[in-house]
Design a protein around this motif. Structure first.
Motif, short mmCIF file in Angstrom:
data_model
loop_
_atom_site.label_atom_id
_atom_site.label_comp_id
_atom_site.label_asym_id
_atom_site.label_seq_id
_atom_site.Cartn_x
_atom_site.Cartn_y
_atom_site.Cartn_z
N ALA A 176 0.82 -1.22 0.00
CA ALA A 176 0.00 0.00 0.00
C ALA A 176 0.85 1.26 0.00
CB ALA A 176 -0.94 -0.01 1.21
N GLU A 177 2.11 1.18 0.41
CA GLU A 177 2.99 2.34 0.46
C GLU A 177 3.61 2.67 -0.89
OE1 GLU A 177 3.52 4.39 3.04
OE2 GLU A 177 1.99 3.28 4.15
N ILE A 178 3.56 1.76 -1.85
CA ILE A 178 4.24 1.97 -3.14
C ILE A 178 3.41 2.91 -4.01
CG2 ILE A 178 5.27 0.87 -5.14
CD1 ILE A 178 5.26 -1.76 -3.60
N PRO A 179 3.96 4.03 -4.47
CA PRO A 179 3.21 4.95 -5.33
C PRO A 179 2.81 4.27 -6.64
CG PRO A 179 5.21 6.00 -4.48
CD PRO A 179 5.30 4.55 -4.14
N MET A 180 1.58 4.54 -7.10
CA MET A 180 1.08 3.93 -8.33
C MET A 180 1.79 4.47 -9.57
SD MET A 180 -1.14 1.53 -8.29
CE MET A 180 -2.35 0.68 -7.29
N ASN A 181 2.08 5.77 -9.57
CA ASN A 181 2.76 6.43 -10.69
C ASN A 181 1.93 6.38 -11.98
OD1 ASN A 181 4.93 7.93 -11.72
ND2 ASN A 181 5.89 6.11 -12.58
N PHE A 182 0.64 6.55 -11.86
CA PHE A 182 -0.22 6.62 -13.04
C PHE A 182 0.03 7.91 -13.81
CE2 PHE A 182 -2.37 2.81 -13.02
CZ PHE A 182 -3.05 2.53 -11.85
N VAL A 183 -0.38 7.93 -15.06
CA VAL A 183 -0.12 9.06 -15.96
C VAL A 183 -1.31 9.99 -16.00
CG1 VAL A 183 0.44 9.72 -18.33
CG2 VAL A 183 1.40 7.62 -17.35
N ASP A 184 -1.04 11.28 -15.91
CA ASP A 184 -2.06 12.29 -16.14
C ASP A 184 -2.28 12.39 -17.65
OD1 ASP A 184 -3.60 14.59 -16.47
OD2 ASP A 184 -2.57 15.68 -14.88
N LYS A 200 -9.43 4.01 -20.12
CA LYS A 200 -9.05 5.41 -20.22
C LYS A 200 -8.12 5.87 -19.12
CE LYS A 200 -13.18 7.13 -17.79
NZ LYS A 200 -14.37 8.02 -17.90
N THR A 201 -8.05 5.13 -18.00
CA THR A 201 -7.16 5.52 -16.90
C THR A 201 -5.81 4.81 -16.95
OG1 THR A 201 -8.15 3.84 -15.47
CG2 THR A 201 -9.09 6.07 -15.39
N ILE A 202 -5.65 3.82 -17.82
CA ILE A 202 -4.39 3.09 -17.93
C ILE A 202 -3.68 3.58 -19.19
CG2 ILE A 202 -3.28 0.84 -17.97
CD1 ILE A 202 -4.96 1.38 -15.48
N LEU A 203 -2.68 4.43 -18.98
CA LEU A 203 -1.98 5.06 -20.09
C LEU A 203 -0.49 4.77 -20.00
CD1 LEU A 203 -3.73 8.57 -19.88
CD2 LEU A 203 -4.33 6.65 -21.38
N PRO A 204 0.22 4.80 -21.12
CA PRO A 204 1.67 4.56 -21.10
C PRO A 204 2.43 5.76 -20.55
CG PRO A 204 0.98 5.10 -23.33
CD PRO A 204 -0.28 5.02 -22.50
N ASN A 205 3.38 5.52 -19.67
CA ASN A 205 4.22 6.61 -19.16
C ASN A 205 5.04 7.18 -20.30
OD1 ASN A 205 3.42 4.84 -16.90
ND2 ASN A 205 4.55 6.32 -15.69
N TYR A 224 1.30 5.93 -32.17
CA TYR A 224 0.95 5.71 -30.76
C TYR A 224 0.47 4.29 -30.52
CZ TYR A 224 -1.60 5.96 -26.34
OH TYR A 224 -2.06 5.73 -25.07
N ILE A 225 0.96 3.68 -29.45
CA ILE A 225 0.45 2.41 -28.96
C ILE A 225 0.57 2.41 -27.44
CG2 ILE A 225 2.70 1.25 -29.22
CD1 ILE A 225 1.11 -1.32 -29.93
N ASN A 226 -0.39 1.82 -26.77
CA ASN A 226 -0.39 1.80 -25.31
C ASN A 226 0.55 0.69 -24.83
OD1 ASN A 226 -1.05 1.49 -22.52
ND2 ASN A 226 -3.01 2.46 -22.90
N ALA A 227 1.84 1.01 -24.81
CA ALA A 227 2.87 0.03 -24.45
C ALA A 227 4.08 0.77 -23.90
CB ALA A 227 3.26 -0.81 -25.67
N ASN A 228 4.80 0.09 -22.99
CA ASN A 228 6.00 0.66 -22.39
C ASN A 228 7.14 -0.33 -22.41
OD1 ASN A 228 3.72 2.25 -20.57
ND2 ASN A 228 5.54 3.48 -20.95
N SER A 367 -4.99 -7.80 -20.06
CA SER A 367 -6.02 -6.94 -20.62
C SER A 367 -5.58 -5.48 -20.55
CB SER A 367 -7.35 -7.12 -19.87
OG SER A 367 -8.36 -6.33 -20.46
N ALA A 368 -5.26 -5.01 -19.33
CA ALA A 368 -4.79 -3.63 -19.17
C ALA A 368 -3.28 -3.52 -19.31
CB ALA A 368 -5.22 -3.08 -17.81
#
Length: 435
Positions: A176-184, A200-205, A224-228, A367-368
């Protein structure tokens, strides 16, 4: 007679500015703005004192502790004392704005907001070339998250790993302490990129995202592709690619990525449908053409928990072989009952990667592209660490993964499962070495 009165007015006006009468304290305006201009019934104040603007605290933009307005934005507008005051609320609002860089629009727009008698509409054009206050600013919370992901870790010896698995509550608290680091979404300056995202909330950094090579430089969406790219053991660059399950309109992009990155193995850890669609069937039964990439299915092998396909990708007279693993025994939003099938899958993938002779990344998706994908990659790195160093740092591994793609390993249960899988692998190592 008329000329006499005009001359008298002019002389009175000259005396008013050259020989001001004695000043008398005038109470400040309730809004905190400039003092009201004296009328003919009351003696006027000193022009210097009357012209001094007092900023209105109610209209000053709210800044955080690390922000400040540029000094040029704090200068008052010229000659506010020569503007005639209007009585009432509107007059006080204009007086408050006289010392502000913001400029109020015409009175026609003051009652635009529903449920309010007076709505102040501020015109930002007066700031000129001043940059937005929040542009490129890293907040203390974001800075703390970045420092955590770069420095956090907890090295576990083999014996300590076996003990930690028994304390699930402590593992969940650590997770629970690990930051998610999601993308704005504002960080991705790509028009209409939402059409290519499964969620829509799962985006590539942005810093590590895969960019497709395309001749159409005028259309950034085509690249563009949703991949890292994901780092591997010891920070090995581009060891993996974590991506979402292909959609009907991104299948061509997926195969283009597999071709340009020279991927030796593709690992799929999801069913096509689990209540809702999780992934489309993106490979052919025998032969298919996806954009400029031709895909041929050479052989299919069925195992208890996954299916293996040997594929040949062709483009422009060139070709290379790709192994495709479809793991179907992992339930959505849960963890497998046993970690042994996952360890066997990892061993087969590693063997094929080494045999291929390709230095390209292994493509992993669910999936995500963050939950089960994160578990597979984290466990693979952890097994390598146990084998090479005799210890494992699961916390550090997950922080590294989230630094590359936000949200990798989604739940505390998945974090616990990774530890369980690594403890099982450690038991195999101990048995093989006789420890």
């Amino acid at each position: 007679m008329v000329l006499y009165h005009l001359k008298e007015k002019v002389e009175y006006s000259d005396r008013q500015f050259k020989e001001p009468p004695a000043c008398r304290d005038v109470p400040p305006d309730p809004c905190g703005g400039p003092r009201p201009r004296p009328t003919s019934d009351a003696p006027s104040s000193s022009p210097a004192a009357w012209c001094r603007p007092i900023p209105c605290p109610h209209l000053r933009p709210r800044l955080s502790s690390h922000q400040s307005l540029p000094s040029c934005a704090l200068r008052p507008r010229a000659n506010p004392c020569h503007q005639r005051q209007r009585p009432g609320i509107q007059s006080r609002a204009q007086a408050c704005l006289s010392a502000s860089p913001f400029r109020m629009k015409s009175a026609a727009g003051l009652q635009e907001r529903r449920g309010s008698n007076v709505s102040l509409v501020l015109d930002m054009s007066a700031l000129g070339a001043v940059e937005p206050l929040n542009c490129g600013v890293v907040t203390p919370r974001e800075r703390a998250s970045q420092e955590y992901l770069l420095s956090a870790g907890r090295a576990l010896t083999r014996q300590r790993l076996q003990d930690v698995v028994l304390h699930t509550q402590a593992l969940h608290a650590e997770f629970a302490e690990i930051p998610m680091n999601f993308v704005d979404p504002k960080e991705l300056d790509i028009p209409s990129h939402g059409t290519k995202n499964r969620y829509k909330t799962i985006l590539p950094n942005p810093h590590s995202r895969v960019i497709l090579r395309t001749k159409n430089s005028y259309n950034p969406l085509s690249s563009y592709i949703n991949a890292n790219y994901i780092r591997g053991y010891l920070g090995d660059e581009k060891a993996y690619i974590a991506t979402q399950g292909p959609m009907i309109n991104t299948v061509n992009d997926f195969w283009q990525m597999a071709w340009q990155e020279d991927a030796p193995v593709i690992v799929m850890i999801t069913k096509l449908k689990e209540k809702n669609e999780k992934c489309v069937l993106y490979w052919p039964e025998r032969r298919g053409i996806y954009g400029k990439v031709e895909v041929l299915v050479n052989s299919v092998s069925e195992c208890d928990h996954y299916t293996t396909r040997t594929l040949t990708l062709k483009q422009g007279g060139q070709s290379h072989v790709v192994k495709h693993y479809w793991y179907t025994s992992w339930p959505d939003h849960k963890t497998p009952d046993s970690a042994q099938p996952l360890l066997q899958l990892m061993a087969d993938v590693e063997q094929d990667r080494q045999a291929s002779g390709s230095a390209g990344p292994v493509i992993v998706h669910c999936s995500a592209g963050i939950g089960r994908t994160g578990c597979f990659i984290a466990t693979t790195i952890g097994c390598r660490q146990l084998q090479q160093e005799g210890m494992v740092d699961v916390l550090g591994i997950v922080c590294q993964l989230r630094g590359d793609r936000g949200g990798m390993i989604q739940t505390g249960e998945q974090y616990e499962f990774v530890h369980h899988a690594l403890s099982l692998y450690e038991s195999h190592l101990s048995a093989d070495t006789g420890q």
